[in-house]
Design a protein around this motif. Sequence first.
Motif: not given
Length: 310
Positions: A25, A126, A146, A155
Amino acid sequence: MKKILKLFVFVLMGTSAALAQKSADIAAIKGQCGCFDITFKYAETFAADTTYKFPERYLAKATEYVFVVEESKDKIVLQHLLAINDTMVIKHWREDWLYENSDLYSFYKDRTWKYQRLPKETVKKSWTQKVYEVNDEPRYEGSAQWSHVNGRSMWESTVDAPLPRREYTKRKDYNVMRRGNRIYITDYGYLHEQDNDKIQRNESGHDVLIAQEKGINDYRKIDPAACAATQKWWASHAPFWADVRAVWDEFFETRQDLTIKPYYRARPLSQFFTETEKKGYDSATNREKIREVLTNFIIRPEPITVGMNE
């Protein structure tokens, strides 16, 4: 003993997977950094009213520098700067990415944002993207995980937002844009795809769809030398804007709804910030002056005290 060992291994594997996901991420978020040539394309695609006149398609181009200005364990702040003719620089929008964040300011309408507390179980793994205007006032915020599949990162969220800058002085027929945002990290930069609803929201909160549009913002990396002026500009302006972010955070941390006036004494917020920065105050005085300015622009449902967390 075997059951305990299996449980330990299961927990360890879950923790390892979560860390790998978070690492991917962070790499995706930072994948939005660099010097870019951008093409902005928007076209309205639908309107329920058969007499509605579709506007011309919108096309614009820009050169923009995106970089990390703050980073901690669960927060990454990206700043956007516009580069014009390799010499002129304009502070553009900012985006904060917060991991497993529960606190949101959701746009309602008419320059009003409502504080929203999300259940912790709904934000697990998240990231919240908090988008801010050029003066670091709020714009829109949304949370989602993601996705990393087949070497591609994406995303996606849908949130209400004010009118975009390209339309807020031209359109009066809608007052909320429901933005369907998708960010794709690409091998050449990144792509911001949008499916937007243009909505008229009345005082009771009833929504009427005026039109829908498709948007494509294509960020393509170029020679970093094209953004040299922006890097030099930020080096001298960064301390002031760090103070601005800190004072805004004081107001956000009160967790109250807020309405922001477009003008105070017939002058926009940007003028007050420009004057304050030119004074060349130290950081403590900067924050005091910025706090005074924002107090004149922000309308709260009840009196509050800020400035106690420095």
